[in-house]
Design a protein around this motif. Structure first.
Motif, PDB file in Angstrom:
ATOM      1  N   CYS A  66       0.846 -36.102  13.716  1.00 24.75           N
ATOM      2  CA  CYS A  66       0.860 -36.233  15.172  1.00 24.75           C
ATOM      3  C   CYS A  66      -0.397 -36.967  15.632  1.00 24.75           C
ATOM      4  CB  CYS A  66       0.915 -34.852  15.815  1.00 24.75           C
ATOM      5  SG  CYS A  66       0.658 -34.912  17.610  1.00 24.75           S
ATOM      6  N   GLU A  68      -1.551 -37.095  18.531  1.00 21.46           N
ATOM      7  CA  GLU A  68      -2.221 -36.367  19.607  1.00 21.46           C
ATOM      8  C   GLU A  68      -3.131 -35.273  19.060  1.00 21.46           C
ATOM      9  OE1 GLU A  68      -2.354 -36.880  22.755  1.00 21.46           O
ATOM     10  OE2 GLU A  68      -0.610 -38.116  23.277  1.00 21.46           O
ATOM     11  N   CYS A  69      -2.590 -34.451  18.153  1.00 24.32           N
ATOM     12  CA  CYS A  69      -3.352 -33.284  17.703  1.00 24.32           C
ATOM     13  C   CYS A  69      -3.537 -33.225  16.204  1.00 24.32           C
ATOM     14  CB  CYS A  69      -2.702 -32.006  18.219  1.00 24.32           C
ATOM     15  SG  CYS A  69      -1.176 -31.570  17.348  1.00 24.32           S
ATOM     16  N   THR A  71      -1.600 -32.682  13.811  1.00 23.73           N
ATOM     17  CA  THR A  71      -0.767 -31.760  13.034  1.00 23.73           C
ATOM     18  C   THR A  71       0.160 -32.553  12.110  1.00 23.73           C
ATOM     19  OG1 THR A  71      -0.785 -30.073  14.753  1.00 23.73           O
ATOM     20  CG2 THR A  71       1.085 -30.020  13.235  1.00 23.73           C
ATOM     21  N   CYS A  86       6.234 -33.023  17.516  1.00 20.74           N
ATOM     22  CA  CYS A  86       5.141 -32.188  17.034  1.00 20.74           C
ATOM     23  C   CYS A  86       5.358 -30.752  17.515  1.00 20.74           C
ATOM     24  CB  CYS A  86       3.804 -32.715  17.536  1.00 20.74           C
ATOM     25  SG  CYS A  86       2.425 -31.646  17.082  1.00 20.74           S
ATOM     26  N   CYS A  89       1.971 -29.577  19.776  1.00 19.92           N
ATOM     27  CA  CYS A  89       1.551 -30.065  21.105  1.00 19.92           C
ATOM     28  C   CYS A  89       2.694 -30.716  21.878  1.00 19.92           C
ATOM     29  CB  CYS A  89       0.399 -31.052  20.966  1.00 19.92           C
ATOM     30  SG  CYS A  89       0.907 -32.665  20.358  1.00 19.92           S
ATOM     31  N   TRP A  91       4.196 -33.411  21.343  1.00 18.99           N
ATOM     32  CA  TRP A  91       4.289 -34.878  21.289  1.00 18.99           C
ATOM     33  C   TRP A  91       5.628 -35.249  20.677  1.00 18.99           C
ATOM     34  CZ3 TRP A  91       4.843 -37.654  16.675  1.00 18.99           C
ATOM     35  CH2 TRP A  91       4.735 -39.053  16.784  1.00 18.99           C
TER      36      TRP A  91
HETATM   37 ZN    ZN Z   1       0.643 -32.619  18.132  1.00 16.09          ZN
END
Ligand code: ZN
Length: 214
Positions: A66, A68-69, A71, A86, A89, A91
């Motif tokens: 991911c 964004e985070c 993961t 995800c 988060c 996403w």
């Molecule tokens: Zn994420």
């Protein structure tokens, strides 16, 4: 930052500029070493290596990361209309758009994972410009002579088309001030810089300190 579609895509470090690399080699032959340029090229290679390892891992495991985070997502199903989501988060993005970020960008490691990891590890702990230069040179030329499915791997690290990169690497020399006997082999050239007058690590290895701070 999310793009117009409303989702963020991963970004990968670009390849290193040929002009910069050439400047590094030519300048280094004359000495003293340009610490700023060595760091500039070294960290660009470092970032590129990191992206190559990440993309290779994503392809190997079928589990994207991911953007964004960070993961690691569940295994993909590879359906044409697949959407990546995800769980941490929320996403989400079409798999097609995600694939596009690395497709045909020469981001594969070509099996040189070990060499790439070694470069990153050693570069992190290297302190003297001479040591860093030798690490850069070792990596570049390991890639110079390696290929994957007949394609030289140097195109993964250095910008430009394959037909331009190979002659570029072949003609890279270390300037006129370096005696011919030193330019004969890379090993000797590396030896020169490992014990060069601008190196602070002559005869010792203060750059391999435990802790590795600063
Ligand atoms: Zn994420």
């Amino acid at each position: 930052m999310p793009d117009q579609q409303g989702y963020r895509l991963p970004t990968w470090a670009p390849r290193v500029s040929k002009a910069k690399l050439e400047r590094l080699y030519r300048g280094s032959a004359r000495g003293p070493l340009d610490e700023e340029l060595i760091d500039d090229v070294g960290y660009a290679l470092y970032a590129r290596c990191q992206s190559m390892l990440e993309v290779t891992e994503i392809l190997r495991t079928g589990r994207p990361k991911c953007p964004e985070c960070q993961t690691i997502l569940p295994k993909r199903n590879w359906q044409p209309d697949e959407e990546l989501k995800c769980p941490a988060c929320h996403w989400r993005c079409p798999a097609k758009a995600y694939n596009k970020t690395y497709a045909r960008k020469n981001l594969g490691t070509g099996g040189l994972d070990e060499e790439i990891r070694r470069f990153m590890r050693d570069f992190e702990s290297a302190r003297s410009p001479g040591d860093k230069l030798v690490l850069i040179d070792t990596l570049i030329h390991r890639f110079h002579w390696a290929s994957t499915q007949g394609r030289p791997l140097a195109t993964a690290l250095i910008e430009g088309k394959m037909k331009d990169i190979m002659p570029f690497l072949d003609r890279l020399n270390y300037g006129n001030s370096v005696p011919p006997e030193v330019t004969q082999t890379r090993q000797e050239w590396r030896g020169k810089w490992a014990g060069n007058p601008w190196s602070t690590t002559r005869g010792q290895q203060p750059n391999r300190t435990a802790g590795g701070d600063a």
